[in-house]
Design an enzyme around this catalytic site. Structure first.
Site, mmCIF file in Angstrom:
data_model
loop_
_atom_site.group_PDB
_atom_site.id
_atom_site.type_symbol
_atom_site.label_atom_id
_atom_site.label_comp_id
_atom_site.label_asym_id
_atom_site.label_seq_id
_atom_site.Cartn_x
_atom_site.Cartn_y
_atom_site.Cartn_z
ATOM 1 N N ALA A 14 65.211 20.586 19.454
ATOM 2 C CA ALA A 14 66.294 21.330 20.110
ATOM 3 C C ALA A 14 65.891 21.878 21.478
ATOM 4 O O ALA A 14 66.614 22.676 22.060
ATOM 5 C CB ALA A 14 66.764 22.464 19.201
ATOM 6 N N SER A 15 64.744 21.466 22.010
ATOM 7 C CA SER A 15 64.319 22.026 23.290
ATOM 8 C C SER A 15 65.209 21.558 24.436
ATOM 9 O O SER A 15 65.242 22.190 25.493
ATOM 10 C CB SER A 15 62.863 21.655 23.569
ATOM 11 N N ARG A 16 65.900 20.446 24.251
ATOM 12 C CA ARG A 16 66.763 19.940 25.338
ATOM 13 C C ARG A 16 67.809 18.993 24.750
ATOM 14 O O ARG A 16 67.798 18.704 23.555
ATOM 15 C CB ARG A 16 65.938 19.237 26.418
ATOM 16 N N ASN A 91 67.705 15.656 14.359
ATOM 17 C CA ASN A 91 68.089 15.192 15.696
ATOM 18 C C ASN A 91 66.927 14.615 16.488
ATOM 19 O O ASN A 91 67.135 13.778 17.373
ATOM 20 C CB ASN A 91 68.713 16.373 16.466
ATOM 21 N N SER A 143 72.798 6.358 16.013
ATOM 22 C CA SER A 143 73.262 5.875 17.318
ATOM 23 C C SER A 143 74.156 4.657 17.092
ATOM 24 O O SER A 143 73.972 3.931 16.105
ATOM 25 C CB SER A 143 72.057 5.463 18.169
ATOM 26 N N TYR A 156 64.077 0.995 18.269
ATOM 27 C CA TYR A 156 65.045 2.104 18.219
ATOM 28 C C TYR A 156 66.232 1.753 17.306
ATOM 29 O O TYR A 156 66.649 2.557 16.464
ATOM 30 C CB TYR A 156 65.516 2.389 19.644
ATOM 31 N N LYS A 160 67.418 3.601 13.850
ATOM 32 C CA LYS A 160 68.742 4.223 13.719
ATOM 33 C C LYS A 160 69.561 3.569 12.610
ATOM 34 O O LYS A 160 70.358 4.229 11.941
ATOM 35 C CB LYS A 160 69.480 4.171 15.061
ATOM 36 N N ILE A 189 75.349 9.239 25.855
ATOM 37 C CA ILE A 189 75.457 10.678 26.109
ATOM 38 C C ILE A 189 74.509 11.039 27.258
ATOM 39 O O ILE A 189 73.351 10.588 27.280
ATOM 40 C CB ILE A 189 75.081 11.489 24.846
#
Ligand code: NAP
Length: 248
Positions: A14-16, A91, A143, A156, A160, A189
């Site tokens: 959650a840092s960014r 996340n 995703s 990736y 996902k 996003i």
């Protein structure tokens, strides 16, 4: 009444970006928020103070989601600090793009361990306390790439797609305990993750989206709030696309 008032939520990474928006949205809706970060220590530490401005309890933990023991300890610490755990949002994620011919074993392992094994690690740890409470909502960030694949992102996309299979399996296993498991599949996003893509490719992506724009982290967070809250109390095992119609 706020949508997740007095619930305790744990958000990884959650840092960014998207994780940060999810943490802020949960706090706005009255949840007490535990969150993790790994390398962005300053941003992670600053977020707790920002969240507390909403009048809730917040705490950041520096924890590697891909590490099984660390994830187990993290959940133990969160339950000790907050008294319970109602909502888990998996996340944390990374990319290490490259065509298969050039993809190293290391870049395969980093992406699978950070994006997919982490979901196993955290969910296994969190469901112990959720099963005792006979209640819980797990939200895994997948995703659109996990649904349709993407050239240059085999690692990736596999991670996902794996998340989607995991999400549906857990929904089947834990539905009778009133624990719901859903996935959110963002499209394009605008975060630091997509900033790394060159501008021509970014423009091409946007043109292929029916809504003709990239999404914002807050738009993913809104979908997460719906799945975290009782508004979605009869929804489990689903993949909610937040993609401006990219994949229809
Ligand atoms: P981002 O801006 O790159 O942020 C990634 C976050 O994950 C950071 O907070 C980072 O923390 C954290 N993280 C990375 N490795 C970690 C680890 N081992 N343990 C704990 N935290 C870790 O990415 P984003 O765009 O917000 O993406 C968030 C999620 O949405 C990811 O799962 C991504 O795959 C997914 N997603 C994104 C898009 C998009 O277009 N952006 C589209 C579909 C899906 P530190 O900085 O502290 O290391």
């Amino acid at each position: 009444m706020k949508l997740v008032e007095n619930k305790v939520a744990l958000v990884t990474g959650a840092s960014r970006g998207i994780g940060r928006s999810i943490a802020l949205r949960l706090a706005q809706e009255g949840a007490n928020v535990a969150f993790t970060y790994l390398s962005s220590v300053e941003k992670g530490e600053a977020l707790a103070q920002e969240l507390e401005q909403y009048g809730i309890k917040a705490k950041g933990y520096r924890s590697d989601a891909s590490n099984f023991q660390a994830a187990d300890q993290l959940v133990t610490d969160v339950v000790a600090d907050f008294g319970k755990l109602d909502i888990l949002i998996n996340n944390a994620g990374v990319t290490r793009d490259g065509l298969l011919m050039r993809m190293s074993e290391e870049n395969w392992d980093i992406v699978i361990n950070t994006n997919l094994k982490s979901v196993f690690n955290l969910t296994k740890a969190a469901t112990k306390s959720m099963m005792r409470a006979k209640s819980g909502s797990i939200i895994n960030i997948t995703s659109v790439v996990g649904i349709r694949g993407n050239a240059g992102q085999a690692n990736y996309a596999a991670s996902k797609a794996g998340i989607i299979g995991f999400t549906k399996s857990i929904a089947l296993e834990l539905g009778s305990r009133n624990i719901r498991s859903n996935a959110v599949a963002p499209g394009f996003i605008e975060t630091e993750m997509t900033d790394a893509i060159d501008s021509k490719a970014t423009e091409d992506w946007k043109q292929s989206i029916p809504m003709k724009r990239g999404g914002q982290p807050e738009e993913v967070a809104d979908a997460c709030i719906f799945l975290a809250s009782d508004l979605s109390r009869y929804i489990t095992g689903q993949v909610l696309q937040v993609d401006g119609g990219m994949l229809t």
